[in-house]
Design a protein around this motif. Structure first.
Motif, short mmCIF file in Angstrom:
data_model
loop_
_atom_site.label_atom_id
_atom_site.label_comp_id
_atom_site.label_asym_id
_atom_site.label_seq_id
_atom_site.Cartn_x
_atom_site.Cartn_y
_atom_site.Cartn_z
N ALA A 115 -11.40 3.91 -5.89
CA ALA A 115 -10.58 4.67 -6.84
C ALA A 115 -11.40 5.79 -7.48
CB ALA A 115 -10.04 3.73 -7.91
N HIS A 116 -12.66 5.53 -7.76
CA HIS A 116 -13.51 6.56 -8.34
C HIS A 116 -13.74 7.70 -7.36
CE1 HIS A 116 -16.47 8.24 -11.08
NE2 HIS A 116 -17.31 8.38 -10.05
N LEU A 117 -13.95 7.39 -6.10
CA LEU A 117 -14.13 8.44 -5.10
C LEU A 117 -12.88 9.30 -4.99
CD1 LEU A 117 -15.95 6.41 -2.29
CD2 LEU A 117 -16.98 8.06 -3.88
N ALA A 118 -11.71 8.65 -5.00
CA ALA A 118 -10.46 9.41 -4.94
C ALA A 118 -10.32 10.31 -6.17
CB ALA A 118 -9.28 8.46 -4.83
N ASP A 119 -10.68 9.79 -7.36
CA ASP A 119 -10.63 10.61 -8.57
C ASP A 119 -11.58 11.79 -8.49
OD1 ASP A 119 -8.74 8.93 -9.67
OD2 ASP A 119 -10.17 7.81 -10.89
N ARG A 120 -12.65 11.62 -7.76
CA ARG A 120 -13.63 12.69 -7.58
C ARG A 120 -13.19 13.71 -6.54
NH1 ARG A 120 -18.36 14.73 -9.68
NH2 ARG A 120 -19.82 13.15 -10.40
N GLY A 121 -12.04 13.47 -5.91
CA GLY A 121 -11.51 14.42 -4.95
C GLY A 121 -11.84 14.12 -3.50
N HIS A 122 -12.44 12.95 -3.23
CA HIS A 122 -12.76 12.59 -1.86
C HIS A 122 -11.54 11.92 -1.21
CE1 HIS A 122 -17.06 13.50 -1.99
NE2 HIS A 122 -17.04 13.05 -3.23
N ALA A 123 -11.16 12.42 -0.05
CA ALA A 123 -10.03 11.83 0.69
C ALA A 123 -10.50 11.03 1.89
CB ALA A 123 -9.08 12.93 1.15
N ASP A 124 -11.70 11.28 2.38
CA ASP A 124 -12.22 10.64 3.59
C ASP A 124 -13.50 9.89 3.24
OD1 ASP A 124 -10.28 11.99 5.43
OD2 ASP A 124 -11.36 13.78 4.75
N PHE A 125 -13.42 8.57 3.21
CA PHE A 125 -14.59 7.78 2.85
C PHE A 125 -14.42 6.33 3.30
CE2 PHE A 125 -11.75 7.70 -0.89
CZ PHE A 125 -11.56 6.33 -1.05
N LEU A 126 -15.55 5.64 3.33
CA LEU A 126 -15.59 4.21 3.58
C LEU A 126 -16.49 3.58 2.53
CD1 LEU A 126 -14.88 1.84 5.65
CD2 LEU A 126 -17.20 2.22 6.52
N VAL A 127 -16.01 2.52 1.88
CA VAL A 127 -16.79 1.77 0.90
C VAL A 127 -17.03 0.38 1.46
CG1 VAL A 127 -16.90 0.86 -1.45
CG2 VAL A 127 -15.71 3.03 -1.00
N GLU A 128 -18.28 -0.07 1.45
CA GLU A 128 -18.61 -1.42 1.90
C GLU A 128 -19.52 -2.09 0.89
OE1 GLU A 128 -21.31 -3.92 5.06
OE2 GLU A 128 -21.45 -1.74 4.99
N ILE A 129 -19.20 -3.33 0.54
CA ILE A 129 -20.09 -4.17 -0.26
C ILE A 129 -20.16 -5.52 0.43
CG2 ILE A 129 -20.63 -5.19 -2.49
CD1 ILE A 129 -18.86 -3.10 -3.81
N GLY A 130 -21.28 -5.81 1.07
CA GLY A 130 -21.50 -7.12 1.68
C GLY A 130 -20.40 -7.58 2.62
N GLY A 131 -19.84 -6.66 3.39
CA GLY A 131 -18.83 -7.04 4.37
C GLY A 131 -17.40 -6.85 3.92
N ASP A 132 -17.16 -6.54 2.64
CA ASP A 132 -15.84 -6.16 2.17
C ASP A 132 -15.75 -4.64 2.22
OD1 ASP A 132 -15.44 -8.81 1.68
OD2 ASP A 132 -15.19 -8.62 -0.49
#
Length: 319
Positions: free
Chosen positions: A170-187
């Motif tokens: 959600a923070h990345l989207a608020d920052r204007g990023h539309a293309d991303f992948l977030v990973e934390i320990g396999g999630d």
């Protein structure tokens, strides 16, 4: 890595990582450690100078609220209190507790955030007590959690990591990023396209031999994997994993090595992966099919690994 770190990284969901393939050179990658495991953010564009610190602040806030190993965390204070009734908590804590209780009701207790004392009795986790399988005696409201008995406790390890993924996304989207992948320990949670300009392609790890068991496509959704490949021990010839079956208050005893679930958000995917592993392949796939939840079971059969995916998950498999 000590057991405390394993539990923080694995939670109730297991440290069986679904690993993103390498980013293209024109993207950017941020990474670090949180919850006793690794986190990574892959962007299709350059990152802002302060973005890493902002992500770390989000992760620190979730850890400071929902980590039962921290004596001053919100969850530790709630669990220590012997007072019945409503307890004021932060809105994020109430939100995650409410999501956990909703999933417990949906899965008829296969996912249960009151299993902490049972996990503690088998050497997994710090939550002491006697009440297990009592999620119906808890309720979450706006900024408050109610317990009908002061001895009740909460364990959010099987859902908090997924929530942290969603907060970062959600923070990345608020920052204007539309293309991303977030990973934390396999999630994981994906949005848009990878730096290569194609849908995100993720490898689900083989929990028996390492490496990639399957490659899956993810489109604006989340993936979580639950298993006990790392956080388990063998005693008198029997293997004990950290995942607790609330019906027996004992470690899960089935042939499931891991379960991967795709959902609209990582909070739900994290909790459902644990619930399906507890259910086992027959009941778990029936539950997932009835709700069109994409699910993949990796089963131990002697020395081999057998895959069972339902149709919604199979439609996303690349290999």
């Amino acid at each position: 890595m000590n057991r405390r770190a394993l539990l923080l990284g694995a939670g109730a969901a297991g440290l069986v990582a679904a690993l993103p393939r390498a980013a293209a050179a024109d993207g950017s990658t941020l990474h670090g450690r949180a919850f006793g495991t690794r986190w990574r953010v892959v962007l299709a564009s350059a990152s802002e100078p302060d973005l890493r610190h902002e992500i770390e602040a989000i992760l620190d806030a979730v850890d400071g609220s929902m980590n039962p190993f921290r004596p001053l965390s919100e969850i530790s204070r709630f669990n220590r209190s012997q007072a019945a009734g409503w307890h004021g908590v932060s809105q994020p804590f109430a939100h995650v507790a409410g999501a956990a209780l909703d999933c417990a009701a949906e899965t008829a207790g296969a996912f249960d955030p009151t299993v902490g004392p049972a996990a503690n009795r088998f050497g997994f986790g710090p939550i002491e007590g006697t009440r297990v399988g009592a999620f119906r005696e808890l309720a979450a409201g706006s900024g408050a959690i109610h317990k009908s008995d002061g001895s009740l406790s909460l364990d959010l390890c099987a859902i908090a990591k997924g929530y942290a993924v969603d907060r970062v996304a959600a923070h990345l989207a608020d920052r204007g990023h539309a293309d991303f992948l977030v990973e934390i320990g396999g999630d994981l949670r994906a949005s848009g396209r990878s730096p290569a300009g194609r849908p995100w392609q993720l490898g689900i790890e083989d929990p028996l031999r390492g490496g990639v068991a399957h490659l899956v496509r993810l489109d604006a959704e989340a993936l979580a994997t639950s298993g006990d490949a790392v956080n388990s021990y063998t005693l008198a010839g029997r293997r004990y994993g950290h995942l607790i079956d609330p019906a027996t208050a004992r470690p899960v005893a089935n042939d499931v090595a891991s379960v991967s679930v795709i959902a609209p958000d990582a909070t739900r995917a994290d909790a459902l992966a644990t619930a399906l592993l507890v259910m086992g392949p027959e009941r778990g796939l029936a539950f997932a099919n009835a709700r069109a939840i994409p699910a993949l079971f990796l089963l131990r059969e002697k020395e081999t690994l057998v895959s069972r995916a339902n149709a919604p998950f199979a439609a996303r498999l690349l290999t």
